[in-house]
Design an enzyme around this catalytic site. Structure first.
Site, PDB file in Angstrom:
ATOM      1  N   CYS A  33       9.806 -44.141 -27.082  1.00  0.00           N
ATOM      2  CA  CYS A  33       9.159 -43.113 -27.592  1.00  0.00           C
ATOM      3  C   CYS A  33       7.896 -42.771 -26.823  1.00  0.00           C
ATOM      4  O   CYS A  33       8.021 -43.093 -25.594  1.00  0.00           O
ATOM      5  CB  CYS A  33       8.491 -43.779 -28.787  1.00  0.00           C
ATOM      6  SG  CYS A  33       9.773 -44.619 -29.789  1.00  0.00           S
ATOM      7  N   ARG A  49      10.518 -37.538 -24.691  1.00  0.00           N
ATOM      8  CA  ARG A  49      10.917 -38.836 -24.866  1.00  0.00           C
ATOM      9  C   ARG A  49      11.561 -39.156 -26.184  1.00  0.00           C
ATOM     10  O   ARG A  49      11.989 -40.251 -26.359  1.00  0.00           O
ATOM     11  CB  ARG A  49       9.737 -39.688 -24.680  1.00  0.00           C
ATOM     12  CG  ARG A  49       8.895 -39.356 -23.355  1.00  0.00           C
ATOM     13  CD  ARG A  49       7.685 -40.170 -23.361  1.00  0.00           C
ATOM     14  NE  ARG A  49       7.864 -41.660 -23.235  1.00  0.00           N
ATOM     15  CZ  ARG A  49       7.754 -42.179 -22.021  1.00  0.00           C
ATOM     16  NH1 ARG A  49       7.566 -41.485 -20.695  1.00  0.00           N
ATOM     17  NH2 ARG A  49       7.992 -43.463 -21.852  1.00  0.00           N
ATOM     18  N   TRP A 106      11.852 -42.057 -30.885  1.00  0.00           N
ATOM     19  CA  TRP A 106      13.199 -42.264 -30.554  1.00  0.00           C
ATOM     20  C   TRP A 106      13.770 -43.344 -31.374  1.00  0.00           C
ATOM     21  O   TRP A 106      13.431 -44.574 -30.820  1.00  0.00           O
ATOM     22  CB  TRP A 106      13.683 -42.066 -29.111  1.00  0.00           C
ATOM     23  CG  TRP A 106      15.208 -42.040 -29.039  1.00  0.00           C
ATOM     24  CD1 TRP A 106      15.866 -40.998 -28.984  1.00  0.00           C
ATOM     25  CD2 TRP A 106      16.000 -43.083 -28.737  1.00  0.00           C
ATOM     26  NE1 TRP A 106      17.304 -41.275 -28.868  1.00  0.00           N
ATOM     27  CE2 TRP A 106      17.233 -42.672 -28.525  1.00  0.00           C
ATOM     28  CE3 TRP A 106      15.853 -44.464 -28.708  1.00  0.00           C
ATOM     29  CZ2 TRP A 106      18.485 -43.674 -28.262  1.00  0.00           C
ATOM     30  CZ3 TRP A 106      17.043 -45.273 -28.252  1.00  0.00           C
ATOM     31  CH2 TRP A 106      18.066 -44.705 -28.059  1.00  0.00           C
ATOM     32  N   ASN A 161       5.908 -47.894 -28.185  1.00  0.00           N
ATOM     33  CA  ASN A 161       7.117 -47.716 -27.376  1.00  0.00           C
ATOM     34  C   ASN A 161       7.803 -48.849 -26.795  1.00  0.00           C
ATOM     35  O   ASN A 161       7.153 -49.658 -26.188  1.00  0.00           O
ATOM     36  CB  ASN A 161       6.769 -46.773 -26.251  1.00  0.00           C
ATOM     37  CG  ASN A 161       7.921 -46.325 -25.349  1.00  0.00           C
ATOM     38  OD1 ASN A 161       9.014 -46.458 -25.604  1.00  0.00           O
ATOM     39  ND2 ASN A 161       7.631 -46.203 -24.034  1.00  0.00           N
ATOM     40  N   GLY A 162       9.030 -49.064 -27.254  1.00  0.00           N
ATOM     41  CA  GLY A 162       9.703 -50.210 -26.543  1.00  0.00           C
ATOM     42  C   GLY A 162      10.389 -50.926 -27.727  1.00  0.00           C
ATOM     43  O   GLY A 162      10.647 -50.701 -28.761  1.00  0.00           O
ATOM     44  N   GLU A 169      30.611 -35.867 -14.757  1.00  0.00           N
ATOM     45  CA  GLU A 169      29.597 -35.565 -15.132  1.00  0.00           C
ATOM     46  C   GLU A 169      29.705 -34.087 -15.823  1.00  0.00           C
ATOM     47  O   GLU A 169      29.005 -33.907 -16.823  1.00  0.00           O
ATOM     48  CB  GLU A 169      28.658 -35.096 -13.921  1.00  0.00           C
ATOM     49  CG  GLU A 169      27.578 -33.883 -13.862  1.00  0.00           C
ATOM     50  CD  GLU A 169      26.432 -34.931 -14.627  1.00  0.00           C
ATOM     51  OE1 GLU A 169      26.418 -35.685 -15.173  1.00  0.00           O
ATOM     52  OE2 GLU A 169      25.271 -33.985 -14.920  1.00  0.00           O
ATOM     53  N   LYS A 190      28.085 -33.896 -19.531  1.00  0.00           N
ATOM     54  CA  LYS A 190      27.161 -32.625 -19.863  1.00  0.00           C
ATOM     55  C   LYS A 190      27.756 -32.013 -21.000  1.00  0.00           C
ATOM     56  O   LYS A 190      26.960 -31.690 -22.077  1.00  0.00           O
ATOM     57  CB  LYS A 190      27.197 -31.352 -18.897  1.00  0.00           C
ATOM     58  CG  LYS A 190      26.529 -31.783 -17.815  1.00  0.00           C
ATOM     59  CD  LYS A 190      24.781 -31.615 -17.862  1.00  0.00           C
ATOM     60  CE  LYS A 190      23.939 -32.563 -17.733  1.00  0.00           C
ATOM     61  NZ  LYS A 190      23.929 -33.754 -17.137  1.00  0.00           N
ATOM     62  N   GLU A 195      26.908 -33.865 -24.357  1.00  0.00           N
ATOM     63  CA  GLU A 195      25.539 -34.220 -24.619  1.00  0.00           C
ATOM     64  C   GLU A 195      25.104 -32.742 -25.194  1.00  0.00           C
ATOM     65  O   GLU A 195      24.318 -32.732 -25.985  1.00  0.00           O
ATOM     66  CB  GLU A 195      24.796 -35.019 -23.827  1.00  0.00           C
ATOM     67  CG  GLU A 195      24.547 -34.363 -22.379  1.00  0.00           C
ATOM     68  CD  GLU A 195      23.922 -35.223 -21.376  1.00  0.00           C
ATOM     69  OE1 GLU A 195      23.080 -36.074 -21.956  1.00  0.00           O
ATOM     70  OE2 GLU A 195      23.822 -34.851 -20.360  1.00  0.00           O
ATOM     71  N   HIS A 240      48.508 -41.693 -16.394  1.00  0.00           N
ATOM     72  CA  HIS A 240      48.546 -43.247 -16.957  1.00  0.00           C
ATOM     73  C   HIS A 240      48.091 -43.376 -18.496  1.00  0.00           C
ATOM     74  O   HIS A 240      47.297 -44.214 -18.533  1.00  0.00           O
ATOM     75  CB  HIS A 240      47.915 -44.055 -15.778  1.00  0.00           C
ATOM     76  CG  HIS A 240      48.344 -44.024 -14.474  1.00  0.00           C
ATOM     77  ND1 HIS A 240      49.614 -44.575 -14.305  1.00  0.00           N
ATOM     78  CD2 HIS A 240      48.080 -43.609 -13.410  1.00  0.00           C
ATOM     79  CE1 HIS A 240      50.073 -44.438 -13.053  1.00  0.00           C
ATOM     80  NE2 HIS A 240      49.099 -43.766 -12.302  1.00  0.00           N
ATOM     81  N   LYS A 288      15.050 -38.321 -23.014  1.00  0.00           N
ATOM     82  CA  LYS A 288      15.044 -37.854 -21.487  1.00  0.00           C
ATOM     83  C   LYS A 288      14.734 -39.225 -21.031  1.00  0.00           C
ATOM     84  O   LYS A 288      15.384 -39.328 -19.748  1.00  0.00           O
ATOM     85  CB  LYS A 288      14.027 -37.017 -21.312  1.00  0.00           C
ATOM     86  CG  LYS A 288      14.372 -36.412 -19.611  1.00  0.00           C
ATOM     87  CD  LYS A 288      14.084 -34.834 -19.502  1.00  0.00           C
ATOM     88  CE  LYS A 288      14.396 -34.760 -17.978  1.00  0.00           C
ATOM     89  NZ  LYS A 288      15.926 -34.835 -17.807  1.00  0.00           N
TER      90      LYS A 288
HETATM   91  C1  G6P Z   1      19.012 -40.003 -20.331  1.00  0.00           C
HETATM   92  C2  G6P Z   1      18.888 -38.663 -19.957  1.00  0.00           C
HETATM   93  C3  G6P Z   1      19.941 -38.358 -18.999  1.00  0.00           C
HETATM   94  C4  G6P Z   1      19.697 -39.135 -17.669  1.00  0.00           C
HETATM   95  C5  G6P Z   1      19.708 -40.981 -17.885  1.00  0.00           C
HETATM   96  C6  G6P Z   1      19.002 -41.428 -16.667  1.00  0.00           C
HETATM   97  O1  G6P Z   1      20.201 -40.464 -20.834  1.00  0.00           O
HETATM   98  O2  G6P Z   1      19.430 -37.924 -21.239  1.00  0.00           O
HETATM   99  O3  G6P Z   1      19.877 -36.976 -18.448  1.00  0.00           O
HETATM  100  O4  G6P Z   1      20.829 -38.914 -16.602  1.00  0.00           O
HETATM  101  O5  G6P Z   1      18.561 -40.892 -19.062  1.00  0.00           O
HETATM  102  O6  G6P Z   1      17.631 -41.211 -16.587  1.00  0.00           O
HETATM  103  P1  G6P Z   1      16.931 -41.206 -15.263  1.00  0.00           P
HETATM  104  O7  G6P Z   1      15.330 -40.780 -15.623  1.00  0.00           O
HETATM  105  O8  G6P Z   1      16.961 -42.801 -15.050  1.00  0.00           O
HETATM  106  O9  G6P Z   1      17.652 -40.656 -14.324  1.00  0.00           O
END
Ligand code: G6P
Length: 607
Positions: free
Chosen positions: A2, A27, A74, A98-99, A479, A483, A486, A502, A602
């Site tokens: 958060c 956050r 969050w 937060n935590g 990746e 993407k 998400e 496989h 994020k």
């Molecule tokens: C979250 C974000 C991702 C990111 C990951 C790692 O899941 O949504 O986009 O890759 O955290 O975050 P960092 O800040 O450690 O790169």
């Protein structure tokens, strides 16, 4: 993960709290709330959903006060309801957290047995209740917080407000980040410098285990043992934090289209002025001292590690192990002085990556961090922190941070190859020339956007999508799938092309699009064979390749996206563009919230 903010102000703090929460919304955005000490005592306003909902509540029922705390959530413990929204209040205490307080259950039972009534399902409420309990026993606010902190297990950044005390705020951190901001006759606390950037550029970062007592004109920090300590004040670059969408509809597209320029910036930082050699301004690590590299990260940053594994092994001939931080930290891997560990994190605050760093510190020969946020915990605790210079990344799904992480990895791989005698001066120069062409090639790749928009219109109708790639394009397939998941909420999986037969090939029918990242390289023909296997079973293939590849293999494919011709070394960086734009346009086609996808955040500062 958060976001928290606290303000001891000279005028009404409500608008400042709300604007700080806007900067913290990345956050978490499950709910938001503020608590203020006003003329009539303590007031709390909370709302579920995004910050706009809280703003509507504040418009309908305004509050004001000179000091206040705020939170954007969050959800971890308890659904995103109003009752579970922060701030949590118990008697005269209001708290934002937060935590995760891991031992909240026994603490909660203990307090319920004493007659305290809990109003939420959160772990956080126990923080307010325990403090209120100590206050009732006659402790001062400072002593009550100190006594509470000694009882908590887990991770936290906390801000406390006390009814009847309009010149007092107490803050504490363990595991989660927290910074004090200094104003003229005002004092602030916030999850990060970004939160405080609207009010001050003078910041004091709290160290692990610190807690602080704040008044408008003074403050005192204590360490985990309760000793008064001095922590340095730093000036942050506010300009670097100014963010807007420019002419773009979303931060995500702005950040995708920024890549050629930030990539050029990131590369030039790590190259000599004549672009003839790698130059690490912070001091180059000596890769000849190491027998192995261990690369650890989460999410998209982990896929950057995955690409880097190919580079380090192929160019520098050094064995590389990679792992996601949440697994790495708990499997007690043997790490020794001949290992260098590289942690990668955009935010520099991801809880699992930070814990992995703390695990290897003192064991590994060198602990290197590749980060975007230079003042973050991971940057500060690593032996060597290498900034990626991507600039503030706002969109929850990472894009430009990923490619800039790759840029730093690429220069490190060249450096390692030189130091280990695998590359001569000429070879170094030739690889650097290739890297220097990346911004231009990314620019060309972005020009293929119309073909990606067309493809996305069809992709948006699918329920499942597969991504395939070989060699360093395999992590790009992972990746691309991440993407897409998400941003568009469509189920997608990435596979190494050769693995398809496989198992995953059982999924293939004409409803499952298969996206192949296939630049013309040494493995191109093998990837084409895998594509043929898909098409032979009625599968719809979207081929992402260069002009030569499309000429050789487009027959029978459903659609093609043409990438510029590029050397296999740099192809994974250039192919990040279609991985990102396909996901982006599929999401906009579906109308999802691109910058703030559901359930995500994020900066993930909880395990
Ligand atoms: C979250 C974000 C991702 C990111 C990951 C790692 O899941 O949504 O986009 O890759 O955290 O975050 P960092 O800040 O450690 O790169």
């Amino acid at each position: 993960m958060c976001g928290i903010i606290g303000i001891l102000g000279k005028s009404d703090t409500t608008p400042k709290l709300v604007s700080a929460l806007k900067r913290l919304e990345y956050r978490g955005y499950d709910s938001a709330g503020i608590a203020l000490i006003g003329a009539e005592g303590m007031d709390i306003r909370r709302a579920t959903g995004k910050l706009a909902e809280l703003e509507a509540v504040l418009e309908a029922a305004p509050v004001s006060g000179l000091c206040g705390i705020g939170h954007t959530r969050w959800a971890t413990h308890g659904a995103p309801t109003k009752a579970n929204a922060h701030p949590h209040r118990a008697g005269p205490v209001a708290v934002v957290h937060n935590g995760i307080i891991e031992n909240f259950r026994p603490l909660r039972e203990e307090l319920i047995a004493k007659g305290r009534v809990f109003l939420s399902e959160t772990d956080s409420e126990v923080v307010a209740q325990l403090c209120a309990d100590f206050l009732e026993q006659g402790l001062s606010p400072e002593a009550a917080v100190a006594a509470s902190l000694a009882r908590f297990e887990g991770a936290f950044a906390l801000a406390y407000l006390f009814e009847g005390e309009d010149d007092l705020m107490i803050a504490a951190r363990r595991g989660s980040p927290l910074a004090i901001g200094h104003g003229e006759g005002e004092m602030y606390i916030g999850s990060d410098a970004m939160a405080l950037s609207g009010v001050t550029d003078r910041i004091t970062y709290l160290d692990e285990g610190d807690w602080a007592v704040l008044h408008r004109n003074s403050y005192q920090v204590f360490d985990a043992l309760g000793n008064p300590v001095n922590r340095p004040e730093t000036k942050v670059n506010l300009e670097a934090m100014a963010v807007d969408k420019g002419n773009h509809r979303h931060f995500m597209t702005k950040e995708i289209f920024e890549q050629p320029s930030v990539m050029a910036l990131a590369l030039s930082r790590y190259l000599s002025p004549d672009h003839g050699a790698v130059h690490i301004p912070e001091g180059a690590p000596d890769f000849s001292r190491f027998d192995r590299l261990v690369l650890v990260a989460c999410g998209t940053a982990f896929y950057a590690c995955h690409v880097a594994k190919y580079w380090f092994e192929q160019i520098a001939r050094i064995p590389v192990e990679i792992d996601v931080a949440s697994e790495f930290r708990y499997r007690a891997p043997p790490i020794g002085p001949r290992d260098a560990v590289i942690l990668v994190s955009q935010s520099g605050e991801t809880a699992d990556t930070l814990a992995a760093l703390r695990y290897v510190k003192g064991k590994a020969g060198q602990v290197i961090a590749i980060i975007n946020a230079p003042e973050s915990s991971i940057a500060r605790e690593a032996d060597l922190a290498l900034p990626i210079k991507a600039g503030v990344e706002v969109s929850v799904a990472s894009s430009k941070a990923f490619t800039c992480q790759l840029a730093v990895f690429a220069v490190l791989a060249i450096l390692a190859a030189r130091q280990r005698g695998e590359l001569d001066e000429q070879g170094e120069k030739s690889l650097i020339d290739k890297l220097v062409s990346v911004p231009r090639l990314m620019d060309e790749a972005l020009k293929a956007e119309p073909a990606m928009i067309d493809a996305a219109r069809e992709l948006a109708k699918a329920r499942d999508i597969l991504f395939l790639g070989r060699g360093p394009l395999y992590p790009l397939a992972l990746e691309g799938a991440l993407k897409l998941k998400e941003l568009s909420y469509i189920h997608a999986e990435g596979y190494a092309s050769g693995e398809l037969k496989h198992g995953p090939i059982a999924l293939i029918d004409d409803l499952v699009p298969v996206i192949c990242f296939a630049p013309v390289d040494a493995l191109f023909d093998k990837t084409v064979s895998n594509m043929q296997e898909v098409m032979a079973r009625g599968g719809k293939v979207l081929l992402v390749s260069d002009a030569t590849g499309i000429k050789r293999a487009a027959d029978g494919t459903w659609a093609q996206i043409e990438m510029p011709n590029c050397d296999p070394f740099i192809a994974p960086i250039v192919y990040a563009i279609p991985a990102q734009l396909l996901a982006y346009h599929t999401a906009t086609e579906k109308g999802t919230d691109v910058d703030q996808p559901r359930n995500l955040a994020k900066s993930v500062t909880v395990e």
